[in-house]
Motif scaffolding. Sequence first.
Motif, PDB file in Angstrom:
ATOM      1  N   ALA A 213       0.828  -1.213   0.000  1.00  0.00           N
ATOM      2  CA  ALA A 213       0.000   0.000   0.000  1.00  0.00           C
ATOM      3  C   ALA A 213       0.860   1.260   0.000  1.00  0.00           C
ATOM      4  CB  ALA A 213      -0.941  -0.018   1.202  1.00  0.00           C
ATOM      5  N   SER A 214       1.879   1.304   0.875  1.00  0.00           N
ATOM      6  CA  SER A 214       2.702   2.502   0.967  1.00  0.00           C
ATOM      7  C   SER A 214       3.553   2.686  -0.289  1.00  0.00           C
ATOM      8  CB  SER A 214       3.598   2.427   2.209  1.00  0.00           C
ATOM      9  OG  SER A 214       4.465   1.310   2.124  1.00  0.00           O
ATOM     10  N   PHE A 215       4.096   1.589  -0.836  1.00  0.00           N
ATOM     11  CA  PHE A 215       4.928   1.746  -2.031  1.00  0.00           C
ATOM     12  C   PHE A 215       4.076   2.165  -3.234  1.00  0.00           C
ATOM     13  CE2 PHE A 215       7.611   0.264  -5.565  1.00  0.00           C
ATOM     14  CZ  PHE A 215       8.788   0.916  -5.227  1.00  0.00           C
ATOM     15  N   LYS A 216       2.852   1.638  -3.299  1.00  0.00           N
ATOM     16  CA  LYS A 216       1.979   2.082  -4.382  1.00  0.00           C
ATOM     17  C   LYS A 216       1.638   3.562  -4.229  1.00  0.00           C
ATOM     18  CE  LYS A 216      -2.261   0.974  -6.841  1.00  0.00           C
ATOM     19  NZ  LYS A 216      -3.471   0.102  -6.917  1.00  0.00           N
ATOM     20  N   ARG A 217       1.490   4.014  -3.001  1.00  0.00           N
ATOM     21  CA  ARG A 217       1.232   5.434  -2.797  1.00  0.00           C
ATOM     22  C   ARG A 217       2.435   6.277  -3.218  1.00  0.00           C
ATOM     23  NH1 ARG A 217      -0.988   8.623   2.558  1.00  0.00           N
ATOM     24  NH2 ARG A 217      -0.981  10.680   1.567  1.00  0.00           N
ATOM     25  N   CYS A 218       3.633   5.767  -2.936  1.00  0.00           N
ATOM     26  CA  CYS A 218       4.845   6.472  -3.372  1.00  0.00           C
ATOM     27  C   CYS A 218       4.826   6.675  -4.887  1.00  0.00           C
ATOM     28  CB  CYS A 218       6.069   5.681  -2.933  1.00  0.00           C
ATOM     29  SG  CYS A 218       7.629   6.205  -3.673  1.00  0.00           S
ATOM     30  N   LEU A 219       4.547   5.581  -5.621  1.00  0.00           N
ATOM     31  CA  LEU A 219       4.517   5.687  -7.086  1.00  0.00           C
ATOM     32  C   LEU A 219       3.331   6.528  -7.547  1.00  0.00           C
ATOM     33  CD1 LEU A 219       5.410   2.009  -8.038  1.00  0.00           C
ATOM     34  CD2 LEU A 219       6.943   3.969  -7.851  1.00  0.00           C
ATOM     35  N   ALA A 220       2.195   6.407  -6.854  1.00  0.00           N
ATOM     36  CA  ALA A 220       1.023   7.189  -7.243  1.00  0.00           C
ATOM     37  C   ALA A 220       1.281   8.682  -7.091  1.00  0.00           C
ATOM     38  CB  ALA A 220      -0.186   6.763  -6.408  1.00  0.00           C
ATOM     39  N   ASN A 221       2.001   9.093  -6.045  1.00  0.00           N
ATOM     40  CA  ASN A 221       2.336  10.511  -5.890  1.00  0.00           C
ATOM     41  C   ASN A 221       3.176  11.010  -7.062  1.00  0.00           C
ATOM     42  OD1 ASN A 221       0.978  10.468  -3.509  1.00  0.00           O
ATOM     43  ND2 ASN A 221       2.761  10.765  -2.195  1.00  0.00           N
ATOM     44  N   LEU A 222       4.126  10.176  -7.502  1.00  0.00           N
ATOM     45  CA  LEU A 222       4.957  10.582  -8.641  1.00  0.00           C
ATOM     46  C   LEU A 222       4.141  10.659  -9.924  1.00  0.00           C
ATOM     47  CD1 LEU A 222       8.173   8.459  -7.944  1.00  0.00           C
ATOM     48  CD2 LEU A 222       7.731  10.837  -7.331  1.00  0.00           C
ATOM     49  N   VAL A 223       3.243   9.681 -10.140  1.00  0.00           N
ATOM     50  CA  VAL A 223       2.415   9.696 -11.343  1.00  0.00           C
ATOM     51  C   VAL A 223       1.445  10.872 -11.306  1.00  0.00           C
ATOM     52  CG1 VAL A 223       0.660   8.417 -12.629  1.00  0.00           C
ATOM     53  CG2 VAL A 223       2.645   7.218 -11.704  1.00  0.00           C
ATOM     54  N   THR A 224       0.867  11.127 -10.146  1.00  0.00           N
ATOM     55  CA  THR A 224      -0.039  12.271 -10.018  1.00  0.00           C
ATOM     56  C   THR A 224       0.694  13.579 -10.277  1.00  0.00           C
ATOM     57  OG1 THR A 224      -1.365  11.067  -8.396  1.00  0.00           O
ATOM     58  CG2 THR A 224      -1.619  13.452  -8.458  1.00  0.00           C
ATOM     59  N   ASN A 225       1.896  13.696  -9.771  1.00  0.00           N
ATOM     60  CA  ASN A 225       2.689  14.896  -9.996  1.00  0.00           C
ATOM     61  C   ASN A 225       3.002  15.073 -11.475  1.00  0.00           C
ATOM     62  OD1 ASN A 225       4.079  17.076  -8.456  1.00  0.00           O
ATOM     63  ND2 ASN A 225       5.862  16.277  -9.562  1.00  0.00           N
ATOM     64  N   ALA A 226       3.330  13.942 -12.159  1.00  0.00           N
ATOM     65  CA  ALA A 226       3.611  14.021 -13.590  1.00  0.00           C
ATOM     66  C   ALA A 226       2.357  14.345 -14.384  1.00  0.00           C
ATOM     67  CB  ALA A 226       4.214  12.696 -14.063  1.00  0.00           C
ATOM     68  N   ALA A 227       1.210  13.768 -13.969  1.00  0.00           N
ATOM     69  CA  ALA A 227      -0.036  14.013 -14.691  1.00  0.00           C
ATOM     70  C   ALA A 227      -0.511  15.449 -14.534  1.00  0.00           C
ATOM     71  CB  ALA A 227      -1.119  13.047 -14.195  1.00  0.00           C
ATOM     72  N   ARG A 228      -0.179  16.086 -13.414  1.00  0.00           N
ATOM     73  CA  ARG A 228      -0.634  17.447 -13.163  1.00  0.00           C
ATOM     74  C   ARG A 228       0.039  18.452 -14.098  1.00  0.00           C
ATOM     75  NH1 ARG A 228       0.306  17.532  -8.051  1.00  0.00           N
ATOM     76  NH2 ARG A 228      -1.784  16.781  -7.524  1.00  0.00           N
ATOM     77  N   TYR A 229       1.292  18.138 -14.519  1.00  0.00           N
ATOM     78  CA  TYR A 229       2.050  19.121 -15.296  1.00  0.00           C
ATOM     79  C   TYR A 229       2.427  18.613 -16.676  1.00  0.00           C
ATOM     80  CZ  TYR A 229       2.426  21.436 -10.831  1.00  0.00           C
ATOM     81  OH  TYR A 229       2.128  22.041  -9.637  1.00  0.00           O
ATOM     82  N   GLY A 230       2.049  17.403 -17.040  1.00  0.00           N
ATOM     83  CA  GLY A 230       2.352  16.883 -18.368  1.00  0.00           C
ATOM     84  C   GLY A 230       1.144  16.204 -18.961  1.00  0.00           C
ATOM     85  N   LYS A 231       1.173  16.025 -20.297  1.00  0.00           N
ATOM     86  CA  LYS A 231       0.077  15.355 -20.987  1.00  0.00           C
ATOM     87  C   LYS A 231       0.380  13.884 -21.244  1.00  0.00           C
ATOM     88  CE  LYS A 231      -1.412  19.588 -23.324  1.00  0.00           C
ATOM     89  NZ  LYS A 231      -1.670  20.240 -24.643  1.00  0.00           N
ATOM     90  N   ALA A 232       1.646  13.557 -21.476  1.00  0.00           N
ATOM     91  CA  ALA A 232       2.045  12.174 -21.744  1.00  0.00           C
ATOM     92  C   ALA A 232       2.941  11.687 -20.603  1.00  0.00           C
ATOM     93  CB  ALA A 232       2.795  12.068 -23.079  1.00  0.00           C
ATOM     94  N   ILE A 233       2.714  10.434 -20.183  1.00  0.00           N
ATOM     95  CA  ILE A 233       3.451   9.851 -19.056  1.00  0.00           C
ATOM     96  C   ILE A 233       4.002   8.503 -19.499  1.00  0.00           C
ATOM     97  CG2 ILE A 233       3.338   9.099 -16.643  1.00  0.00           C
ATOM     98  CD1 ILE A 233       0.846  10.864 -16.351  1.00  0.00           C
ATOM     99  N   ALA A 234       5.239   8.229 -19.127  1.00  0.00           N
ATOM    100  CA  ALA A 234       5.872   6.935 -19.405  1.00  0.00           C
ATOM    101  C   ALA A 234       6.335   6.339 -18.075  1.00  0.00           C
ATOM    102  CB  ALA A 234       7.045   7.083 -20.365  1.00  0.00           C
ATOM    103  N   ILE A 235       5.841   5.135 -17.774  1.00  0.00           N
ATOM    104  CA  ILE A 235       6.204   4.438 -16.533  1.00  0.00           C
ATOM    105  C   ILE A 235       6.998   3.190 -16.911  1.00  0.00           C
ATOM    106  CG2 ILE A 235       5.351   3.419 -14.395  1.00  0.00           C
ATOM    107  CD1 ILE A 235       2.716   4.923 -14.875  1.00  0.00           C
ATOM    108  N   ASN A 236       8.206   3.082 -16.403  1.00  0.00           N
ATOM    109  CA  ASN A 236       9.081   1.945 -16.724  1.00  0.00           C
ATOM    110  C   ASN A 236       9.613   1.327 -15.440  1.00  0.00           C
ATOM    111  OD1 ASN A 236       9.262   2.181 -19.756  1.00  0.00           O
ATOM    112  ND2 ASN A 236      10.016   4.213 -19.171  1.00  0.00           N
ATOM    113  N   GLY A 237       9.595   0.008 -15.377  1.00  0.00           N
ATOM    114  CA  GLY A 237      10.136  -0.725 -14.231  1.00  0.00           C
ATOM    115  C   GLY A 237      11.178  -1.734 -14.670  1.00  0.00           C
TER     116      GLY A 237
END
Length: 462
Positions: free
Chosen positions: A358-382
């Motif tokens: 749960a906490s690690f998903k929240r960590c990644l979700a904060n980063l994705v939310t931050n990217a979505a707020r200021y960008g139109k295209a997002i690339a997630i790579n693991g």
Amino acid sequence: MSTIDTGLTLLKSAAGRVSAANGWMGNAFKGWMPTGLYARALLIMIVPMVILQSVVAFVFMERHWNTVTRRLSAAVVQDIAALIDIYKGYPQDKDRDQIRRIAQQRLGLVVDFLPAGDMPPPGPKPFFSLLDQTLSVQLGRQIGRSFWIDTVGRSNLVEIRIQLDDAVMRVFAQRSAAYASNSEIFLFWMVGTSSILLIVAVLFLRNQIKPILRLADAAESFGKGREAPNFRPRGAREVRRAAVAFLEMKSRIERTMEQRTAMLAGVSHDLRTILTRFKLELALIGDNPELEGMRKDVDEMSMMLEDYLAFARGDSGEQSQPTDMAQALEELRSDAERHGHTATVAFHGLPVVTVKPASFKRCLANLVTNAARYGKAIAINGQRDHRYLTVTVEDDGPGIPAHLREEVFKPFLRLDNARNQDEGGTGLGLAIARDIARSHGGDITLGDSPMGGLRASVRIPV
């Protein structure tokens, strides 16, 4: 006075050169030294043992083996010289039966006489044969005639041929009569007993190193936010003392976190009670355009309170468990697309990683939310290898200047036009994300993305 100054200058210069040479040799020596405690301890045991055995073997070979072999070979050559004297002094024994009898019964030699002729060609010589060298020296010194020896052909016999005036004397002697044959047994016992002692020492040292390795694993697990349930102090007194100190430190840290969480839970309860009264009073007043701003302020206060508590609480209380990171990244992509953003996801390597889900998903979700707020295209790579899990979140937004990329992780920091500032936000999104990543033993770094915006990289050990 000038002479003394010159001498001191020379001494200082020499001392400087010696110090520089010592430092260079020390650095070169460190490059060859093993880095592990187990390997270094083995080296400390093995090197003195090898040096001691080398010295003992050298002294034994030089003082005992060489001396005994030289004396035995000299005695055999003396017997052969005596037989030659008998052969020359008693010509009446034409069949040489008496010489053969004396040689075999009194001297332990087998003597035969061959027709006069040339000596056989030299036979193969061993790589190292003390007997071959010693016999050659004694034959040349005591007899002074042409000779031929073979110390290789028969394992337990030595063949010697000596050129006489009218014949060739062939002598077979026992190798043990001319050679200290028990030396190999001494070396075998020395190496064998040393090997047994070394094996015992290795097993004992291994048992002493295991508690240190367990302590290191427990500390590493605690740093990653995981538990080490079977860990307890073991081993030598010093290792037990270090383990007890670690457990006490772990207990103090956990107790501090629990006290902080309990205090914040109490504050949260009190503040939520007040906010609930505000909402109830606003609901009783009814619909009024003038109160819409107050309702928004109350909702914003509720969101801010949740962010504060989430940051202060961290991921305490959640247990680590195997998690499918490829599926988790796919869920983040779906969430981003539901909010109208273009998102791609890719994962390489084994997807199952032990984290606090749960906490690690929240960590990644904060980063994705931050990217979505200021960008139109997002690339997630693991990507997961044998040591680390690395997740990158990239966007095509305006990015963050390099000199502000560490500043944005500070709690409650709000920068003008910064990416972590949102309407009614608290400036805790990136701070919470980094706090979660560090609780897993990793970290978050920011950099430039090939998409033109920001790249946020999360790397945690697996």
